[in-house]
Enzyme design. Structure first.
Site, PDB file in Angstrom:
ATOM      1  N   CYS A 131       0.837  -1.208   0.000  1.00  0.00           N
ATOM      2  CA  CYS A 131       0.000   0.000   0.000  1.00  0.00           C
ATOM      3  C   CYS A 131       0.868   1.253   0.000  1.00  0.00           C
ATOM      4  CB  CYS A 131      -0.914  -0.022   1.221  1.00  0.00           C
ATOM      5  SG  CYS A 131      -1.877   1.482   1.399  1.00  0.00           S
ATOM      6  N   CYS A 134      -0.312   4.109   2.194  1.00  0.00           N
ATOM      7  CA  CYS A 134      -0.136   3.886   3.639  1.00  0.00           C
ATOM      8  C   CYS A 134       1.330   4.103   4.033  1.00  0.00           C
ATOM      9  CB  CYS A 134      -0.484   2.455   4.036  1.00  0.00           C
ATOM     10  SG  CYS A 134      -2.009   1.837   3.375  1.00  0.00           S
ATOM     11  N   ASP A 135       2.260   3.608   3.232  1.00  0.00           N
ATOM     12  CA  ASP A 135       3.667   3.517   3.650  1.00  0.00           C
ATOM     13  C   ASP A 135       4.619   4.403   2.857  1.00  0.00           C
ATOM     14  OD1 ASP A 135       2.875   1.567   5.479  1.00  0.00           O
ATOM     15  OD2 ASP A 135       3.057  -0.024   3.988  1.00  0.00           O
TER      16      ASP A 135
END
Ligand code: NAP
Length: 303
Positions: A131, A134-135
């Site tokens: 993701c 997300c990261d």
């Protein structure tokens, strides 16, 4: 006894719960992870009619709150089995709970596909991610590699190109299946290098990822040093626990007709988990409404 149990609180399941709630039916939504499904990780949605540029998280949260406000009952439990009898359907969860209903809507979506290489699981969270939104922030001015050629991979690479110093995109074919507009935007980026006809064959690193080995179609190999690997090679449906009650196709997708009826009376399927050509937010919400409407007709006929 519920009128309907909806399994999955992504866009399809939440839409179904909104339609069931508005029709006065008593329903329960069971979700194994968090609400929102795959859109929760999408930074910017621009293809949902009427909502130009909305974050996936915001849209999912609005859907969740809308369903709750209308009276939807949503619990976070993973469904491990379904028993279908003549009288009722029994849904069993990982918490050992059993819930009974007249109808079921399966809306479990998909799970990220893995490369299934050595070190992949060990280094997930230590340089390997599924993701980018997300990261991605962890890779400021670092070197990352995105694997895949669909919309997720191209959007991830585009997102990462504004954060990382260098983005490799490795794809197993010589053309992308992602939409042309986003692909063209990515091709304009100076810090993006495309490596076609190649697959990742080895992941190296102990505490964190250090490099990957890629192999091209002529079997030439090379090692690329990276700080982060973003795997975006699609998804697989999460239907293993339902194969005793509904027919699946060879890839594990639930076979339905166009009205979301499965092979079993009173069990419907909606969203990415069913066999269909176009898996998008708009087709998931569309399925949710149709499945709920069909479930309502089924319940009313029983009565
Ligand atoms: P996808 O469209 O299924 O693409 C998966 C990509 O990974 C393909 O390019 C595929 O290669 C490659 N791949 C599959 N297995 C592989 C393996 N074992 N090793 C190497 N490469 C592999 O998946 P997605 O990109 O996650 O998208 C899923 C769905 O969501 C699609 O319908 C997509 O359009 C939609 N989506 C839409 C948006 C948007 O509209 N904004 C954003 C994200 C996703 P091949 O091309 O050779 O098959």
């Amino acid at each position: 006894m519920y009128d309907a149990i909806i399994i999955g609180a992504g866009p399809a399941g939440l839409t179904a719960s909104i339609y069931l709630a508005r029709s006065g039916k008593k329903s329960l939504v069971l979700e194994a992870k968090s609400y929102g499904g795959q859109i929760i990780n999408t930074l910017d949605i621009e293809n949902y009619p009427g909502l130009n540029h909305v974050s996936g998280f915001d849209l999912a949260t609005n859907m969740y709150n809308q369903a709750k406000e209308l009276g939807a009952n949503i619990l976070f439990e993973k469904v491990v089995n379904i028993k279908n009898t003549n009288k009722e359907k029994i849904v069993i969860t990982d918490k050992g709970n059993e819930y009974k209903s007249k109808a079921i809507i399966l809306a479990t979506g998909n799970e990220k596909r893995k490369l299934n290489l050595e070190n992949e699981e060990k280094l997930t969270g230590c340089g390997i991610s599924y993701c980018a939104t997300c990261d991605g922030a962890f890779y400021k001015n670092k070197i990352v590699l995105v694997n895949g050629g669909g919309n997720t991979a191209i959007e991830d690479a585009l997102y990462l190109s504004d954060i990382a110093s260098k983005v490799y995109v490795v794809h197993r074919r010589d053309s992308f299946r992602a939409d042309v507009k986003t692909t063209n935007l990515l091709k304009e980026k100076d810090n993006v290098e495309f490596i076609y006809n190649s697959v990742i064959t080895k992941i190296n690193g102990n505490e964190k990822i250090e490099s990957v080995e890629i192999t091209d179609k002529d079997n030439n190999q090379k090692t690329i040093n990276i700080d982060g690997l973003f795997i975006a090679i699609g998804a697989i449906p999460e239907n293993e626990n339902f194969k005793n009650v509904v027919n699946l196709d060879n890839s594990g997708y639930i076979i339905t007709n166009e009205d979301c009826h499965t092979s079993t009376k009173g069990i419907f399927a909606a969203g990415d988990t069913r066999r269909k050509d176009l898996r998008q937010l708009v087709t998931a919400t569309n399925d949710g409404a149709i499945a709920a409407n069909e479930a309502i007709k089924y319940i009313n006929n029983l009565e």
